[in-house]
Design an enzyme around this catalytic site. Structure first.
Site, PDB file in Angstrom:
ATOM      1  N   CYS A 124       0.845  -1.196   0.000  1.00  0.00           N
ATOM      2  CA  CYS A 124       0.000   0.000   0.000  1.00  0.00           C
ATOM      3  C   CYS A 124       0.879   1.245   0.000  1.00  0.00           C
ATOM      4  O   CYS A 124       2.100   1.161   0.112  1.00  0.00           O
ATOM      5  CB  CYS A 124      -0.940   0.002   1.207  1.00  0.00           C
ATOM      6  SG  CYS A 124      -0.070  -0.034   2.771  1.00  0.00           S
TER       7      CYS A 124
ATOM      8  N   CYS B 108       3.538   1.776   2.704  1.00  0.00           N
ATOM      9  CA  CYS B 108       4.755   0.983   2.632  1.00  0.00           C
ATOM     10  C   CYS B 108       5.744   1.627   1.663  1.00  0.00           C
ATOM     11  O   CYS B 108       6.938   1.708   1.943  1.00  0.00           O
ATOM     12  CB  CYS B 108       4.424  -0.437   2.181  1.00  0.00           C
ATOM     13  SG  CYS B 108       3.028  -1.148   3.056  1.00  0.00           S
TER      14      CYS B 108
END
Lengths: 355, 79
Positions: B10, B13
């Site tokens: 996502c 990250c």
């Protein structure tokens, strides 16, 4: 699903102890003053624009001028408090609290922790596996996973602002009840065999976070502020658009139409239809609730509209697709079915209680 | 220094990887940065909330994008 508390924005130097000590009470006083003068403000806006409340336009403008600051103030307050509270509940801590808990008490605790534990939607699957591998029963894990998105601080702030504390409390209690009941049912059905095979085989390391990192109150307040920047920064346009649409409906749409479609004399199937319509929609509570408020002032039934909102946030199709990675179809179907039944029940209950 | 960022991919990250890269560059520290996306692998570290950061095999952070100050404290050579 609540986003975890974090930000990538370059951080200005966080306030010092003294800064918080002076800043928070000052902010609270300013907040309270603004919140208690909303009607005066809206009256002043209408008068300054040379409008009168009796006209369609005047009524719509008044609705907007009163509601927009009210909802934004509540959002700021509640999101800040939630951001601070969440610093006490890292997912690792929640898991430790829940592991080894029996059905029943465990479900209740899990639903409560679902409200205050931060995690972003991409963590739903790791969280799910982490709970199971630590010995948290499947049903208890589901109670957590249902309550986390279902009881949402933005929705709570909006309901409180637009409908008062009774409706907000009813939303909280019924949301918790659905999460607890659905978890209990799934636990009783013994559906562990419908986990994907690789999930059952996984062996998870110990919760590895260095638990020694203790946060100071400075850190916690700073986290609250980051939470505000992140959540309110993201939802305020939806809130304003929602309130503008609501203001339009409030000022212009004739009441008979709404009452016929969604009101208490609407056919019984209006409620299930509203829930079914909510599932494929993936929007947030921030845009929908102000519209809901306007619909209700025009005679739509509260239960029907709230059931619609709950299905939008708790039964979203994207989340099911994520869960498909770890669950086999019968378990997903059971999950969706049980939650949908709960929402229907709550919808009918609201309609009966609040008409 | 071997750094792994745990995350299923996502935005948070990715931001974490970028942040660590930019801090390492700014401090002139050479790091071996790896992104771990496989779930079983992530679970082996006991991390449930992503993004997580592992330095030389030890989990130092989980659940959010770390702040710049945190990253600096990890990368700064002990002196």
């Amino acid at each position: 699903m609540t986003a975890s508390s974090n930000t990538t924005a370059p951080n200005p130097a966080p306030p010092t102890h003294l800064g918080w000590f002076v800043g928070i009470p000052t902010a609270a006083v300013v907040w309270w003053f603004a919140y208690s003068h909303l009607t005066d403000w809206a009256d002043w806006v209408v008068a300054t624009l040379g409008l009168r409340r009796e006209t369609h336009l005047g009524e719509a403008v008044h609705f907007f001028a009163y509601d927009a600051p009210k909802v934004l103030l509540l959002l700021l307050g509640i999101v800040f408090v939630m951001g601070v509270v969440q610093t006490f509940f890292a997912p690792e801590r929640t898991r430790a609290l829940l592991s080894g808990k029996r059905l029943g008490i465990g479900n209740f605790l899990a639903a409560l922790l679902g409200i205050v534990t931060p995690f972003c939607s991409c963590s739903a699957v790791p969280l799910f596996i982490g709970f199971l591998s630590a010995g948290v029963p499947l049903g208890v894990t589901f109670s957590f996973l249902i309550s986390a998105p279902m009881i949402n601080e933005v929705a709570l702030a909006l309901l409180f602002g637009l409908f008062g504390w009774k409706v907000a409390a009813l939303y909280l209690v019924t949301g918790l009840s659905i999460a607890i009941a659905a978890g209990l049912v799934i636990g009783k059905l013994k559906m562990e065999r419908y986990l994907q095979d690789w999930v059952r085989d996984i062996h998870m390391g110990d919760a590895a976070l260095p638990t020694g990192t203790t946060l100071t109150w400075n850190d916690r307040f700073a986290a609250g502020l980051r939470h505000v920047r992140e959540i309110v920064g993201k939802v305020w346009p939806y809130v304003l658009i929602g309130i503008a649409v609501g203001a339009g409906i409030h000022g212009y749409v004739p009441e008979e139409l709404m009452a016929k479609l969604l009101g208490k004399d609407a056919p019984w199937w209006a409620l299930p239809a509203a829930v079914a319509m909510g599932v494929p929609m993936y929007t947030n509570a921030a845009g929908i609730i102000p519209v809901v408020e306007a619909l209700i002032t025009k005679g739509a039934a509260l239960g029907t509209t709230l059931a619609f909102m709950m299905s939008v946030i708790a039964l979203s199709l994207p989340e099911m697709l994520i869960l498909r990675n770890v669950l086999k179809l019968p378990l997903i179907a059971t999950f969706a079915g049980v939650v949908a039944m709960g929402i229907l029940f709550v919808g009918y209950l609201f309609n009966v209680l609040l008409n | 220094m071997e750094i792994k960022v745990l995350g299923t991919g996502c935005a948070n990250c990715k931001n974490t990887v970028q942040l660590i890269e930019s801090v390492a560059n700014a401090l002139g520290v050479s790091v071996q940065l790896e992104k771990v996306e496989s779930l079983p692998e992530i679970m082996r570290y006991g991390v449930m909330s992503t993004p997580g950061v592992v330095i030389d095999g030890k989990v130092v952070h989980a659940g959010s994008v770390p702040t710049r100050a945190q990253v600096e404290s990890w990368l700064r050579p002990e002196s």
